[in-house]
Design a protein around this motif. Structure first.
Motif, PDB file in Angstrom:
ATOM      1  N   UNK A 143       4.604  38.346  35.972  1.00 52.96           N
ATOM      2  CA  UNK A 143       3.731  37.568  35.085  1.00 52.96           C
ATOM      3  C   UNK A 143       2.888  38.473  34.174  1.00 52.96           C
ATOM      4  N   UNK A 144       2.585  39.673  34.667  1.00 55.30           N
ATOM      5  CA  UNK A 144       1.670  40.575  33.968  1.00 55.30           C
ATOM      6  C   UNK A 144       2.383  41.627  33.116  1.00 55.30           C
ATOM      7  N   UNK A 145       3.706  41.759  33.292  1.00 56.77           N
ATOM      8  CA  UNK A 145       4.401  42.912  32.697  1.00 56.77           C
ATOM      9  C   UNK A 145       4.238  43.001  31.187  1.00 56.77           C
ATOM     10  N   UNK A 146       4.356  41.857  30.490  1.00 59.29           N
ATOM     11  CA  UNK A 146       4.282  41.936  29.019  1.00 59.29           C
ATOM     12  C   UNK A 146       2.934  42.490  28.576  1.00 59.29           C
ATOM     13  N   UNK A 166      10.079  41.160  31.919  1.00 59.03           N
ATOM     14  CA  UNK A 166       9.055  40.237  31.416  1.00 59.03           C
ATOM     15  C   UNK A 166       9.354  38.839  31.975  1.00 59.03           C
ATOM     16  N   UNK A 167       8.604  37.860  31.526  1.00 60.85           N
ATOM     17  CA  UNK A 167       8.887  36.474  31.941  1.00 60.85           C
ATOM     18  C   UNK A 167       9.892  35.849  30.970  1.00 60.85           C
ATOM     19  N   UNK A 168       9.809  36.239  29.700  1.00 59.54           N
ATOM     20  CA  UNK A 168      10.714  35.668  28.689  1.00 59.54           C
ATOM     21  C   UNK A 168      11.402  36.788  27.895  1.00 59.54           C
ATOM     22  N   UNK A 169      12.542  36.424  27.298  1.00 58.03           N
ATOM     23  CA  UNK A 169      13.275  37.400  26.486  1.00 58.03           C
ATOM     24  C   UNK A 169      12.471  37.780  25.245  1.00 58.03           C
ATOM     25  N   UNK A 242       4.196  29.859  40.297  1.00 56.84           N
ATOM     26  CA  UNK A 242       4.528  29.920  38.868  1.00 56.84           C
ATOM     27  C   UNK A 242       3.507  30.726  38.058  1.00 56.84           C
ATOM     28  N   UNK A 243       2.254  30.763  38.502  1.00 57.36           N
ATOM     29  CA  UNK A 243       1.248  31.544  37.762  1.00 57.36           C
ATOM     30  C   UNK A 243       1.581  33.038  37.779  1.00 57.36           C
ATOM     31  N   UNK A 244       2.352  33.445  38.792  1.00 56.03           N
ATOM     32  CA  UNK A 244       2.765  34.855  38.890  1.00 56.03           C
ATOM     33  C   UNK A 244       4.260  35.010  38.571  1.00 56.03           C
ATOM     34  N   UNK A 427       3.582  33.431  29.386  1.00 54.52           N
ATOM     35  CA  UNK A 427       4.799  33.413  28.554  1.00 54.52           C
ATOM     36  C   UNK A 427       4.518  33.772  27.100  1.00 54.52           C
ATOM     37  N   UNK A 428       3.234  33.827  26.722  1.00 57.56           N
ATOM     38  CA  UNK A 428       2.951  34.172  25.335  1.00 57.56           C
ATOM     39  C   UNK A 428       3.520  35.551  25.003  1.00 57.56           C
TER      40      UNK A 428
END
Ligand SMILES: NC(=O)C1=CN([C@@H]2O[C@H](COP(=O)(O)OP(=O)(O)OC[C@H]3O[C@@H](n4cnc5c(N)ncnc54)[C@H](OP(=O)(O)O)[C@@H]3O)[C@@H](O)[C@H]2O)C=CC1
Ligand SMILES: O=C1OC[C@@H](O)[C@H](O)[C@H]1O
Length: 442
Positions: A143-146, A166-169, A242-244, A427-428
């Motif tokens: 969740x924090x990687x980005x 990341x969470x998203x591409x 889901x928060x993580x 996800x931002x």
């Protein structure tokens, strides 16, 4: 180079037992894979070295103090020469940071018996601002990687970021763009790709020993089923929260995809974007508890099946009675890999022209007797970071940016097909240095 505890076994007609010969050394060729500084003799008998005999030292900053930060940092502190025959690079732990309290970082350093020179920080901002640090290891939940990786890249640091990247591409694309802009090294920490077993299997496939590979089935699953219908993780645990960015796919399924990709897509001469079909079982938290993905490369006539579950373990026992975790099928035979997929320690080659003879190769993880016999197997990816940075490379050939991005796209698509969504905060793809994910103000 010391080969520890590896041997080849054969079963079936003409079986033999013995030491692993050099030709099938599971560590792979020394110079091409490991770039050491050993002397080389030319045709006229002149002795030279590939580079200076002084090892290149990579100076690390560790972001977070959790489970994997502990294991990875202990690996950094092992002796590269005596544990794994590596002479050309070494590692220094400059500092570790907790997002919440300097004391946590201090306790971490004591726990792992870090050298007294290592510094403790109570914020990620302080860590990335330390001019002594060459590379930041991001060891926070996905969740924090980005936000965390971007914080480090913005500060001009090289970055090794835990999986899933990341969470998203879209977030992953932004990180790669930033690494390019800042001209720094950036890599997703898929340690499995740097383990000798992976290197050897990729070489075997390339040598054509089982013919063209048309199908790979790979699984990484944990058996956490409970009689009351839940799984044995609290709803707040990062595995299901889901928060993580909880869920089986981003945490475990990525390893199943790693095997599908490193044995097929990675070896494609002309890269083909995969088609993706997924079945997703949602947990009551909204995260996925089981996901099965079929990726297809129609032009290569190949398909990969990546499986993951939090309810049902890959094998019924450690002896792998349930069969291989990874099955790589070519037109001339198969390679079976005994799990767990993140750090498997055995493969078998079953060639259709070998009259039923099975070649079995075992691996072990080197331990450092001077570090409480520690050795987890993450040092090989750390060595890769050191060599890339020493050589001015911005990405690793074994885990290229483009491949991290395609895998993130596959996971995006699978989660979309399964209706899994995560909160906007995680996800931002807009960087915010003051995001609670960067400041620890939860
Ligand atoms: N390669 C591998 O084999 C493995 C990789 N991983 C990956 O590493 C990452 C971390 O996993 P793991 O170490 O098991 O996780 P942990 O929960 O053990 O540790 C995560 C750390 O992140 C920091 N953190 C910052 N904000 C939060 C928050 N809101 N909630 C929880 N932690 C927070 C904390 O450190 P602090 O407060 O000190 O900053 C915490 O100790 C994941 O992305 C996972 O996929 C995990 C296990 C194995
Ligand atoms: O990367 C990982 O590998 C080992 C697992 O135990 C862990 O959950 C996962 O994050």
């Amino acid at each position: 180079m010391a080969i520890r505890g590896r041997f080849i076994r054969e079963t079936g007609p003409g079986a033999q037992t013995g030491e692993c010969p050099a030709a099938i050394n599971p560590m792979g060729p020394r110079r091409s894979q490991f770039g050491n500084n050993d002397p080389i003799e030319d045709d006229e008998g002149n002795i030279s070295t590939m580079a200076s005999n002084t090892p290149f030292t990579l100076k690390w900053g560790i972001m977070a103090t959790g489970w994997i930060a502990d294991a990875f940092t202990r690996d950094l502190l092992t002796n590269p020469t005596t544990t794994r025959g590596v002479h050309d690079v070494r590692h220094e732990v400059v500092a570790v940071a907790s997002s919440s309290a300097k004391e946590r970082a201090e306790e971490f350093l004591v726990k792992i018996k870090a050298p007294s020179s290592a510094k403790a920080y109570g914020s990620y901002h302080e860590l990335v601002a330390d001019p002594e640090i060459d590379i930041i290891y991001v060891a926070t939940p996905h969740s924090h990687h980005f936000q965390n990786a971007m914080l480090a890249l913005e500060a001009g640091k090289n970055v090794l970021c835990e999986k899933s990247l990341t969470v998203t591409a879209s977030q992953a694309h932004k990180l790669v763009d930033k690494a390019k802009e800042k001209n720094v090294f950036f890599m997703e920490a898929v340690w499995t790709r740097y383990q000798p077993i992976s290197i050897k299997i990729r070489e075997l496939i390339q040598s054509g020993v089982i013919g063209p590979v048309y199908r790979v089935v790979a699984d990484l699953s944990f058996g956490n089923d409970k009689p009351d219908g839940t799984v044995s993780f609290a709803d707040t645990n990062r595995m299901v929260n889901p928060d993580l960015a909880g869920g089986a796919l981003l945490d475990l399924g990525i390893y199943s995809l790693t095997w599908v990709f490193q044995t097929m897509y990675h070896l494609q001469k002309e890269k083909e974007k995969p088609k993706v079909v997924a079945a997703v079982q949602k947990y009551h938290t909204g995260a996925d508890e089981a996901t099965s993905i079929i990726v297809q490369w129609p032009q290569h006539k190949s398909q990969g099946i990546a499986l993951t579950s939090l309810r049902l373990a890959t094998g019924v026992d450690k002896e792998n009675t349930g069969g291989p975790a990874i099955r790589i099928q070519g037109s001339g035979g198969e390679i079976h890999v005994t799990g767990p997929a993140y750090r498997p320690l055995q493969y078998k080659v079953i060639r259709s022209d070998a009259g039923g003879k099975i070649e079995t190769v075992d691996f072990s993880i080197p331990k450092d007797p001077e570090r409480d016999d520690w050795g987890h197997g993450m040092f090989w990816e750390a060595d890769e970071c050191a060599r890339c940075i020493r050589d001015g490379k911005k990405e690793s050939e074994s885990m290229p940016w483009e491949e991290s991005l395609v895998i993130m796209e596959v996971m995006d698509e699978a989660l979309k097909q399964g209706g899994v969504t995560y909160p906007d905060l995680i996800t931002t793809d807009v960087f915010d240095a003051q995001s609670p994910l960067n400041t620890g103000k939860r």
